[in-house]
Design an enzyme around this catalytic site. Structure first.
Site, PDB file in Angstrom:
ATOM      1  N   GLY A  71       0.783  -1.223   0.000  1.00  0.00           N
ATOM      2  CA  GLY A  71       0.000   0.000   0.000  1.00  0.00           C
ATOM      3  C   GLY A  71       0.821   1.282   0.000  1.00  0.00           C
ATOM      4  N   SER A  72       0.324   2.266   0.739  1.00  0.00           N
ATOM      5  CA  SER A  72       0.852   3.633   0.661  1.00  0.00           C
ATOM      6  C   SER A  72       2.254   3.795   1.217  1.00  0.00           C
ATOM      7  CB  SER A  72      -0.103   4.579   1.393  1.00  0.00           C
ATOM      8  OG  SER A  72      -1.372   4.592   0.774  1.00  0.00           O
ATOM      9  N   THR A  73       2.806   2.766   1.814  1.00  0.00           N
ATOM     10  CA  THR A  73       4.198   2.867   2.254  1.00  0.00           C
ATOM     11  C   THR A  73       5.136   3.101   1.070  1.00  0.00           C
ATOM     12  OG1 THR A  73       4.447   0.448   2.115  1.00  0.00           O
ATOM     13  CG2 THR A  73       3.830   1.385   4.257  1.00  0.00           C
ATOM     14  N   PHE A  74       4.672   2.793  -0.164  1.00  0.00           N
ATOM     15  CA  PHE A  74       5.486   2.974  -1.370  1.00  0.00           C
ATOM     16  C   PHE A  74       5.494   4.423  -1.868  1.00  0.00           C
ATOM     17  CE2 PHE A  74       6.379  -1.349  -1.599  1.00  0.00           C
ATOM     18  CZ  PHE A  74       7.091  -1.674  -2.745  1.00  0.00           C
TER      19      PHE A  74
END
Length: 594
Positions: free
Chosen positions: A312-315
């Site tokens: 998810g948004s950790t990227f």
């Protein structure tokens, strides 16, 4: 020997001149000769007696010393000597970075049987079934009364069990010495250690071999006599590892998750200080591999290394950092966030409506999918793929575990424009938590690549440069803002500047038919202290659900972030990091009089 004549001519002539008896001279010489011969015979006899006495003395002393030695040792069953290559049972210890034992050897005994020597096989079977409840009395009796001349009963025994078997008194039950692998900390670091079993076996010894984890990866070193018993020194800190597992287990329980994983890694050396996967197991009693169903449900499955998930948004920080490195944007550049963003039949939306524009920093703070996707379009698929490749996201991690190759990322077959957009916010690419830890460490340590390792290191890796120090510092500031005023506000830890990024990804269905509506993978990727980074911490929960409110809350801000914050609060002092507490302004004192 010179013999004296019995009738010397000179003496005979002299005796005749003096009128003496010449025969007396001969008799005297005969007597002297006999006395000399007797003396020589006596000396020979005395020498032989002395040698014989010395031989008897040495023999009795040897026998006496041997009897004394045997009297002071534990009684052993007689063992046959096997021909061929000897079985090497010795195996080196495994220790943590501080030299504390994580795996060692314990001398024990095996139990085997010679059925032809048993007096009462039925009684032996009954007694053994009582001592070892997992054994079947009928099967034992069939083995003892069959045609086999030798059979293993049990590979290893405790001292208490050995005494109980000895008390049976059956001459057909025999013991053989061997070594077993012992993990004194039980399930702590179970997935990293892996476990060991027996290879070649004999009645006098057995070969201990690694079956998983570092035990398998470094099997040759651990069994090599040339290493002279030198231990395998891991990068783990046993205390930090145990604390990490304790907090992660509590968080998994509170958040009603089916599984969890965490990685704590030094951003400069790449050393893995702690790595956990739940559910786990005790390597002293390693469970069997699942023969049916999903292997990821097995406690043997290492979610931190083998589990590949859409994180998810950790990227998102990677897309923004690359754009800043290329000079396309800076931290204050305004990004178009009007939505939805349409590409063919696909619609990209944000969790909330963030308005028409956000700064690049607020794209990270607010976690805007639309803003990140538009930044990715500026990068292009080729440059995005190359950058992620430099960070290690396109291949399995090189960590020293036999399971590492099975944790290869899942990549899109065609890296299209829509893939470029979705990958920028962590969808369409599946990687492991360990991949994410290495990527964050490389980005935030000043911008040089590090690779994860489980071996003790004494110097920074000083890998190739990924981004400039300026971009690395700007990325840390963005992640710090996420904790201060963004989606990870529960990640604040008093005394330690924590920066990080949340990620909540819908879980794909097993049959490949889309995504679940009520199952997610929630992740918090963090760095601390954010102003002078030392460690990266990744916490991932599988299907969490925080149920204290009216509706279940599954986002990482409500699930993974509090668990990571508690973990940092517990392990930071163990890592030697002192909290930085702001000092209060001095209180003014006013003098008064009455």
């Amino acid at each position: 020997m010179i013999r004296t004549p019995l009738r010397p001519l000179a003496r005979i002539l002299k005796a005749r001149d003096q009128g003496e008896d010449t025969k007396a001279i001969e008799k005297e010489n005969i007597r002297l000769r006999h006395e000399e011969m007797a003396d020589q015979a006596r000396m020979r006899a005395e020498g032989r007696l002395l040698v014989l006495g010395a031989a008897f003395f040495v023999a009795f002393m040897t026998i006496g010393l041997r009897m004394g030695t045997l009297a002071g040792t534990v009684a052993e069953e007689p063992r046959a000597v096997a021909n061929g290559n000897p079985i090497i049972g010795q195996r080196s210890d495994i220790v943590d970075r501080n030299g504390r034992i994580m795996a060692t050897n314990l001398e024990t005994f095996s139990l085997y049987a010679h059925p032809q020597d048993m007096v009462d096989p039925a009684n032996a079977a009954t007694q053994l079934a009582a001592i070892f409840p997992e054994m079947d009395e009928k099967e034992l009796l069939e083995d003892f009364t069959g045609s086999r001349k030798f059979l293993w009963v049990r590979r290893q025994l405790s001292p208490e069990q050995m005494q109980q078997v000895h008390d049976i008194g059956s001459p057909g039950l025999l013991f053989g010495p061997r070594e077993m692998r012992l993990y004194p900390n039980g399930p702590v670091a179970a997935h990293i250690l892996g476990g060991a079993s027996y290879g070649r076996e004999g009645v006098a010894s057995a070969e201990v071999i690694g079956v998983a984890g570092v035990e398998r990866q470094f099997d040759n070193f651990l069994r090599d006599p040339a290493s002279e018993g030198a231990p395998l020194e891991l990068s783990l800190d046993l205390t930090v590892q145990a604390t990490t597992e304790e907090v992660l287990h509590g968080g998994m329980t509170l958040m009603n998750a089916k599984g969890a994983a965490s990685v704590l890694m030094d951003v400069y050396t790449g050393e893995i200080i702690a790595m956990a996967s739940l559910p786990d197991f005790d390597p002293n009693n390693r469970p069997q591999v699942l023969l049916t169903g999903d292997q990821s449900d097995s406690p043997l499955f290492n979610r931190a290394v083998q589990g590949v998930y859409e994180l998810g948004s950790t990227f998102k920080i990677f897309a923004v950092a690359q754009a800043m490195e290329l000079g396309l944007i800076n931290a204050n550049t305004m990004i178009d966030t009007k939505g939805p963003l349409t590409w063919g039949r696909f619609r990209i939306r944000d969790f909330h409506d963030y308005g028409a524009q956000l700064s690049a920093t607020d794209v990270i703070v607010k976690s805007s999918n639309i803003g990140t996707a538009r930044i990715a379009l500026q990068l292009g698929g080729t440059r995005q793929r190359d950058f992620l490749g430099e960070l290690g996201f396109l291949e399995a991690t090189p960590v020293e575990m036999i399971e590492a190759p099975s944790g290869a990322p899942l990549l899109p077959r065609n890296w299209s424009e829509i893939s470029t957009m979705t990958i920028s916010y962590g969808h369409g690419i599946s990687t492991s938590p360990l991949h994410l830890a290495a990527g964050y460490a490389s980005l935030l340590n000043g911008g040089t690549k590090v690779e994860p390792t489980l071996l003790r290191q004494h110097h920074p890796q000083n890998g190739e440069r990924i981004v400039s120090e300026r971009v690395s510092r700007a990325s840390r500031d963005m992640l710090r803002a996420v904790v201060e005023r963004g989606t990870a506000s529960f990640g604040e830890v008093l005394g330690y500047e924590v920066g990080g990024k949340t990620g909540t990804a819908d879980k794909p269905r097993e049959n490949g038919g889309g995504y679940y509506d009520d199952k997610v993978i929630s992740t918090f990727a963090s760095v601390f202290p954010a102003d002078n980074p030392r460690y990266v911490l990744i916490v991932t929960l599988d299907e969490p659900s925080e149920n204290s409110g009216d509706k279940p809350r599954r986002t990482a801000g409500w699930t993974a972030v509090p668990v990571a914050a508690e973990m940092i609060r517990r392990v930071a002092p163990l890592l030697g990091l002192r909290p930085e507490i702001e000092t209060l302004q001095p209180v003014g004192v006013t003098l008064t009089s009455n």
